[in-house]
Design a protein around this motif. Structure first.
Motif, mmCIF file in Angstrom:
data_model
loop_
_atom_site.group_PDB
_atom_site.id
_atom_site.type_symbol
_atom_site.label_atom_id
_atom_site.label_comp_id
_atom_site.label_asym_id
_atom_site.label_seq_id
_atom_site.Cartn_x
_atom_site.Cartn_y
_atom_site.Cartn_z
ATOM 1 N N ALA A 194 -1.939 4.206 1.940
ATOM 2 C CA ALA A 194 -2.014 2.797 1.562
ATOM 3 C C ALA A 194 -0.627 2.199 1.397
ATOM 4 O O ALA A 194 -0.373 1.057 1.820
ATOM 5 C CB ALA A 194 -2.809 2.653 0.264
ATOM 6 N N SER B 291 0.485 -0.964 3.606
ATOM 7 C CA SER B 291 0.641 -2.277 2.973
ATOM 8 C C SER B 291 2.092 -2.717 2.866
ATOM 9 O O SER B 291 2.396 -3.916 2.988
ATOM 10 C CB SER B 291 0.007 -2.253 1.575
ATOM 11 O OG SER B 291 0.618 -1.279 0.755
ATOM 12 N N ILE C 133 3.250 -6.406 4.010
ATOM 13 C CA ILE C 133 3.680 -7.381 3.013
ATOM 14 C C ILE C 133 5.069 -7.905 3.351
ATOM 15 O O ILE C 133 5.359 -9.097 3.209
ATOM 16 C CB ILE C 133 3.643 -6.758 1.605
ATOM 17 C CG1 ILE C 133 2.199 -6.458 1.194
ATOM 18 C CG2 ILE C 133 4.285 -7.687 0.583
ATOM 19 C CD1 ILE C 133 2.075 -5.663 -0.086
ATOM 20 N N TYR D 187 0.246 -10.845 -0.420
ATOM 21 C CA TYR D 187 -0.163 -9.551 -0.964
ATOM 22 C C TYR D 187 -1.502 -9.557 -1.688
ATOM 23 O O TYR D 187 -2.028 -8.506 -2.041
ATOM 24 C CB TYR D 187 0.900 -9.025 -1.931
ATOM 25 C CG TYR D 187 1.285 -9.980 -3.035
ATOM 26 C CD1 TYR D 187 0.520 -10.110 -4.189
ATOM 27 C CD2 TYR D 187 2.428 -10.770 -2.921
ATOM 28 C CE1 TYR D 187 0.863 -10.981 -5.196
ATOM 29 C CE2 TYR D 187 2.782 -11.654 -3.926
ATOM 30 C CZ TYR D 187 2.009 -11.762 -5.060
ATOM 31 O OH TYR D 187 2.366 -12.636 -6.057
ATOM 32 N N TYR E 230 -4.646 -7.211 -0.751
ATOM 33 C CA TYR E 230 -4.663 -5.762 -0.898
ATOM 34 C C TYR E 230 -5.332 -5.296 -2.192
ATOM 35 O O TYR E 230 -6.155 -4.365 -2.153
ATOM 36 C CB TYR E 230 -3.243 -5.209 -0.764
ATOM 37 C CG TYR E 230 -2.652 -5.523 0.579
ATOM 38 C CD1 TYR E 230 -3.015 -4.808 1.710
ATOM 39 C CD2 TYR E 230 -1.762 -6.589 0.738
ATOM 40 C CE1 TYR E 230 -2.495 -5.124 2.963
ATOM 41 C CE2 TYR E 230 -1.238 -6.907 1.984
ATOM 42 C CZ TYR E 230 -1.612 -6.176 3.086
ATOM 43 O OH TYR E 230 -1.111 -6.498 4.314
ATOM 44 N N PHE F 298 -3.333 0.576 -2.686
ATOM 45 C CA PHE F 298 -3.157 -0.871 -2.551
ATOM 46 C C PHE F 298 -2.876 -1.502 -3.918
ATOM 47 O O PHE F 298 -2.013 -2.368 -4.060
ATOM 48 C CB PHE F 298 -4.401 -1.509 -1.944
ATOM 49 C CG PHE F 298 -4.565 -1.270 -0.466
ATOM 50 C CD1 PHE F 298 -3.479 -0.995 0.338
ATOM 51 C CD2 PHE F 298 -5.813 -1.319 0.125
ATOM 52 C CE1 PHE F 298 -3.625 -0.771 1.705
ATOM 53 C CE2 PHE F 298 -5.980 -1.109 1.486
ATOM 54 C CZ PHE F 298 -4.881 -0.832 2.273
ATOM 55 N N VAL G 259 0.850 -3.216 -5.052
ATOM 56 C CA VAL G 259 0.916 -4.660 -5.263
ATOM 57 C C VAL G 259 1.142 -4.998 -6.732
ATOM 58 O O VAL G 259 1.827 -5.984 -7.048
ATOM 59 C CB VAL G 259 -0.359 -5.332 -4.726
ATOM 60 C CG1 VAL G 259 -0.407 -6.807 -5.102
ATOM 61 C CG2 VAL G 259 -0.417 -5.188 -3.205
#
Length: 473
Positions: free
Chosen positions: A307, A311, A315, A321, A324, A364, A368
């Motif tokens: 992940a 991501s 991003i 973002y 996610y 995720f 984030v």
């Protein structure tokens, strides 16, 4: 990459020591003739690293992250060397506590330094790489711990840190140049540090002891809970009045930062539920060996790694973002719901797939939450904000382990010791993670996305003039 490599080495080293000791505890207890007290070797590290995560983040903001980071590495290495030479459990636990001070500082400052080196959008890719390193360290820890304990000596668990740490220290000393912060307007918040240490010690101890060392209704556990509440209230009062608080309460006036902190805590609750109770399920219900049971954590952590790898670059490319954590909450919730149907007949594939997908969802979230929390504060608060976020992760792991442990204990005590019956107790544990993911989904939907702008990173072509010169005031 010249700077990221020593940061990766230091982060690998500190994360490795969170898990590498666990599989060697029986060997340590047998060698030191103290099997009943050996759990303090783990608890001591957890206590001091949690407090250091908060305090060292603030010290980096006040006095410069480079020298505080180097100090953290030195403390960690000294603690490692002394731990390897310990002749009894009391000394080993004390040296592990010292090691935890350095480890907490390393974990907090690596993420904050990454924020110094990169613009907000590039930061996503860099932090994804660091997240992958941290997850790999968590995977490697139990395997290396068992290998050292069986093949060499448990003391090499600590000695192996020395060459890694020395290389990281030397490269950081030679190549890392950060702007010096302005002189702090007030002194160090000593009282706040003492109070948060009391709060953390009480919180970690009642979660570690409750239902295991002492019954939940025992005076010891209830007393620790009461002290935790009182210390937290006092800490908020002290931080409100401090000139340079360890945890500036103004951070929580920003909705995005508050939601990111709650997301970090929620993700840690579920992650530790998987890391701790999936191997236990494999041993108690399916009759696997400890080594084989530990292997079932690997898909969960590999999902976290995947992940981060997916991501982070996305991003960086888009600057967006919010998608996610929303996706991660749904994916993890559904995966844990499938896991809550497992029993002693469930095949390996039927366990590994939902574990891997749950890891992706949690990855995720973790990626984030840190990024959004850092992006919501000014650069002058970057270190302390990173420390606060990591502190919430530590608390989430401790509380999650305790909460699900209590749920499991109730289920196991009410049923005979039969795999088919015990499976129901574990199914209850895994089912209780889904409400946390429902809460995580609400938090993710409530977060107002603040787009990441490529501005202000040290060494970036679009950074502001005057902050690119090494060690500029």
């Amino acid at each position: 990459m010249v700077l990221l490599i020593p940061l990766m080495l230091a982060l690998f080293m500190s994360n490795l020591d969170q898990t590498i000791v666990a599989t060697a505890l029986p060997s340590i207890g047998e060698d030191l003739n103290a099997s009943s007290e050996v759990s303090w070797v783990v608890t001591a590290y957890l206590l001091t690293s949690a407090v250091a995560t908060l305090i060292f983040g603030k010290l980096g903001d006040l006095y410069g992250r480079k020298k505080i980071f180097q100090f953290s590495i030195v403390v960690f290495l000294v603690g490692s060397l002394l731990s390897g030479t310990a002749g009894n459990v009391a000394l080993l636990a004390s040296f592990r506590a010292l090691q935890g001070v350095g480890g907490g500082g390393i974990t907090s400052l690596v993420m904050a330094i990454t924020g110094d080196l990169a613009t907000p959008r590039r930061r996503a890719t860099h932090q994804a790489m660091l997240g992958m390193v941290a997850a790999v360290a968590l995977i490697a820890g139990p395997l290396l711990g068992g290998a050292f304990a069986d093949g060499l000596s448990w003391r090499w668990i600590f000695y192996v840190n020395l060459p890694i740490g020395v290389v990281a220290f030397l490269v950081v000393a030679a190549r890392l140049h950060l702007p010096r912060p302005p002189a702090p307007g007030g002194g160090v918040d000593v009282l706040g540090g003492l109070v948060v240490a009391v709060f953390t010690a009480c919180a970690v101890l009642f979660t570690a002891w409750g239902g295991h060392e002492y019954p939940w209704a025992s005076p010891v556990v209830l007393g620790l809970i009461a002290l935790s509440v009182a210390a937290l209230a006092l800490y908020l009062l002290v931080e409100h009045r401090a000139a340079e608080p360890i945890t500036p309460l103004r951070l929580f006036r920003t909705c995005v930062f508050s939601l990111a902190s709650a997301q970090f805590l929620t993700a840690a609750v579920v992650l530790f539920a998987g890391m701790v109770y999936v191997p236990m399920f494999m041993q108690v219900v399916q009759g696997k060996s400890a080594f084989v049971a530990g292997l079932y954590v690997i898909p969960l952590l590999l999902g976290v790694v995947a992940a981060a790898g997916i991501s982070g670059p996305l991003i960086t490319r888009t600057g967006r973002y919010k998608l996610y954590p929303v996706t991660g909450a749904v994916l993890t919730g559904v995966s844990m719901a499938f896991l809550s149907r497992a029993d002693h007949h469930t095949t390996a594939l039927a366990l590994l797939v939902p574990l891997a997908l749950a890891g992706v969802g949690l990855g995720f979230f973790i990626q984030v939450s840190l990024l959004a929390g850092q992006n919501a504060v000014g650069h002058e608060d970057l270190g302390v904000a990173t420390g606060v976020l990591n502190f919430f992760r530590t608390l989430g792991g401790a509380f999650g382990t305790a909460l699900f442990g209590a749920i499991l204990a109730v289920g196991l005590h009410s049923r005979p010791s039969d795999p088919a019956e015990n499976a129901e107790a574990f199914r209850t544990v895994f089912a209780w993670t889904t409400p946390f993911m429902a809460l995580a989904l609400v938090l993710a939907l409530a977060m107002r996305e603040k787009p990441l702008e490529p501005l202000g990173g040290v060494g970036e072509p679009d950074a502001q003039p005057g902050v690119l010169r090494p060690d500029a005031p």
